[in-house]
Scaffold this motif. Structure first.
Motif, short mmCIF file in Angstrom:
data_model
loop_
_atom_site.label_atom_id
_atom_site.label_comp_id
_atom_site.label_asym_id
_atom_site.label_seq_id
_atom_site.Cartn_x
_atom_site.Cartn_y
_atom_site.Cartn_z
N ALA A 112 50.69 47.13 37.50
CA ALA A 112 49.61 46.20 37.20
C ALA A 112 48.64 46.06 38.38
O ALA A 112 47.43 46.02 38.20
N GLN A 113 49.18 46.00 39.60
CA GLN A 113 48.32 45.83 40.76
C GLN A 113 47.37 47.02 40.93
O GLN A 113 46.20 46.86 41.27
N ARG A 114 47.87 48.23 40.67
CA ARG A 114 47.02 49.42 40.78
C ARG A 114 45.91 49.39 39.73
O ARG A 114 44.76 49.78 39.99
N LEU A 115 46.23 48.94 38.53
CA LEU A 115 45.22 48.81 37.49
C LEU A 115 44.17 47.78 37.88
O LEU A 115 42.97 47.97 37.62
N GLN A 128 47.52 45.24 28.62
CA GLN A 128 48.93 44.88 28.64
C GLN A 128 49.69 46.00 29.37
O GLN A 128 49.69 47.14 28.93
N CYS A 129 50.33 45.67 30.49
CA CYS A 129 50.96 46.68 31.34
C CYS A 129 52.43 46.36 31.57
O CYS A 129 52.77 45.30 32.13
N ILE A 139 35.73 49.91 39.19
CA ILE A 139 34.78 50.24 38.13
C ILE A 139 33.98 49.03 37.66
O ILE A 139 33.02 49.18 36.91
N GLY A 140 34.36 47.83 38.11
CA GLY A 140 33.60 46.63 37.79
C GLY A 140 33.81 46.10 36.39
O GLY A 140 32.88 45.58 35.77
N THR A 141 35.02 46.19 35.87
CA THR A 141 35.30 45.68 34.53
C THR A 141 35.80 44.24 34.59
O THR A 141 36.35 43.79 35.60
N GLN A 142 35.62 43.52 33.49
CA GLN A 142 36.10 42.15 33.38
C GLN A 142 37.46 42.07 32.68
O GLN A 142 37.98 40.96 32.47
N LEU A 143 38.04 43.20 32.34
CA LEU A 143 39.34 43.20 31.66
C LEU A 143 40.43 42.56 32.52
O LEU A 143 40.54 42.86 33.71
N ARG A 144 41.23 41.69 31.92
CA ARG A 144 42.39 41.13 32.59
C ARG A 144 43.56 42.09 32.47
O ARG A 144 43.77 42.69 31.43
N VAL A 145 44.33 42.21 33.53
CA VAL A 145 45.55 43.02 33.49
C VAL A 145 46.74 42.07 33.44
O VAL A 145 46.93 41.25 34.35
N VAL A 146 47.52 42.16 32.38
CA VAL A 146 48.68 41.29 32.17
C VAL A 146 49.94 42.09 32.50
O VAL A 146 50.21 43.11 31.86
N ALA A 147 50.68 41.63 33.50
CA ALA A 147 51.91 42.31 33.90
C ALA A 147 53.07 41.86 33.02
O ALA A 147 53.30 40.66 32.85
N LEU A 148 53.80 42.83 32.46
CA LEU A 148 54.92 42.55 31.57
C LEU A 148 56.21 43.10 32.15
O LEU A 148 56.22 44.18 32.75
N ASP A 149 57.30 42.38 31.95
CA ASP A 149 58.61 42.93 32.30
C ASP A 149 59.34 43.43 31.06
O ASP A 149 60.42 44.03 31.15
#
Length: 333
Positions: free
Chosen positions: A42-45, A75-76, A52-62
């Motif tokens: 998730a951190q790399r994403l 969703q990662c 790239i300047g995107t507003q997408l949220r990255v959600v870390a999943l276990d």
């Protein structure tokens, strides 16, 4: 019909994989056709998203089961394998090990029914080897992880599907390797893939080896009659619509206009050339014969531009589209 879930592996984290994933998942069309589930870090994403300047949220999943898909989020399944300071554009055992683990996890996710297909961002053979995983690439790695003895390469574009009898060997070696049993197995793998994807009774054209399909023995040494025709006849005996061996130049023209659902190419350049003429961004690599559908971008890690935000995501978008088309269809919700 409910959307299929596609497990997207992040590839080599030092390559362009994180960037093209974030760019691709910014396309609303991707979310309308599938539920994209990234297997990576998730951190790399998030780093790639900032680049790239995107507003997408990255959600870390276990746990993949916790994914809540939406067009404004990524969703990662977070494996937490990449140090924050890992540089882009450099080969390392760390990134090779991460790429291996992403693939391994994706196989587990699909095998458990939590996703319907795998779509892979590019990995580095050199980094994979540095991590101790001696595989030529994704295909061989996936075959190992799934216990599959023989896999075929299919290249897919919006207008053409081509499955290969031989791939990365010299032309003389390819002709020597071609024999009726191998040709029949390749046709069968392609047929099974298309029917599982919902194409009833696909029309399959089989390329000859020689110009003009040998012109009744005028060209070549009888390879068509010896190596290809018995396989075509065996498939016809099963009730399949398989035709050949046919002159490759004419067959590709007919397939490009929609007369055939799939072409069977005998060797690497015979199949790759027509696909790549249609555009590198349109070609998608599909591993056929695995117990899971796997599609891939038709390019490498591009270390020279990684981390610069300029990588083109179109091949990944097309790979996702083909994963959706070829995946066994989930039941309606």
């Amino acid at each position: 019909m409910s959307r299929p879930t596609i497990a997207i592996t992040m590839g080599d984290p030092a390559g362009i994989g994180p960037e093209i994933i974030m760019k691709a998942l910014a396309h609303p069309s991707v979310h309308s056709m599938c539920n994209p589930l990234v297997i990576g870090d998730a951190q790399r994403l998030r780093q790639a998203g900032m680049i790239i300047g995107t507003q997408l949220r990255v959600v870390a999943l276990d746990d993949p089961a916790k994914a809540q898909f939406s067009s404004d989020s990524v969703q990662c399944v977070d494996l937490k394998l990449v140090p924050r300071d890992l540089p882009f554009g450099e080969v390392s055992a760390i990134s090779g090990e991460a790429a291996f683990q992403y693939i391994k996890k994706a196989v587990e996710v699909v095998s458990s029914g939590q996703a319907h297909a795998i779509c892979t961002a590019p990995l580095s053979k050199e980094a994979l080897h540095a991590a101790g995983h001696k595989f030529p690439g994704h295909t061989e790695l996936l075959a190992y992880l799934t216990g599959t003895p023989e896999v075929s390469m299919m290249l897919v574009s919006p207008k053409l599907r081509v499955i290969h009898v031989t791939t990365h060997i010299g032309l003389l070696d390819a002709i020597a390797k071609i024999e009726p049993g191998l040709v029949e197995r390749v046709i069968t793998r392609g047929y099974d893939t298309l029917t599982k994807a919902g194409i009833a009774n696909p029309k399959i054209g089989v390329c000859a080896i020689n110009p003009h399909a040998g012109e009744n023995g005028l060209f070549g040494r009888g390879e068509e009659a010896e190596k290809i025709t018995p396989a075509v006849e065996a498939c016809k005996a099963k009730g399949w619509d398989v035709r050949g061996p046919l002159p490759a130049d004419t067959l590709f023209f007919l397939a490009g206009r929609g007369d055939y659902d799939m072409v069977v190419a005998m060797y690497h350049d015979q199949g790759h050339g027509p696909i790549k003429v249609l555009g590198l961004e349109a070609g998608v690599n599909v591993s056929v014969g695995l117990p899971v559908i796997r599609t891939s971008v038709d390019h490498g890690t591009a270390f020279d531009i990684a981390g610069k935000g300029i990588a083109d995501e179109r091949s990944l978008v097309e790979a996702l589209r083909q994963a959706v088309d070829l995946a066994p269809k989930p039941a309606a919700a």
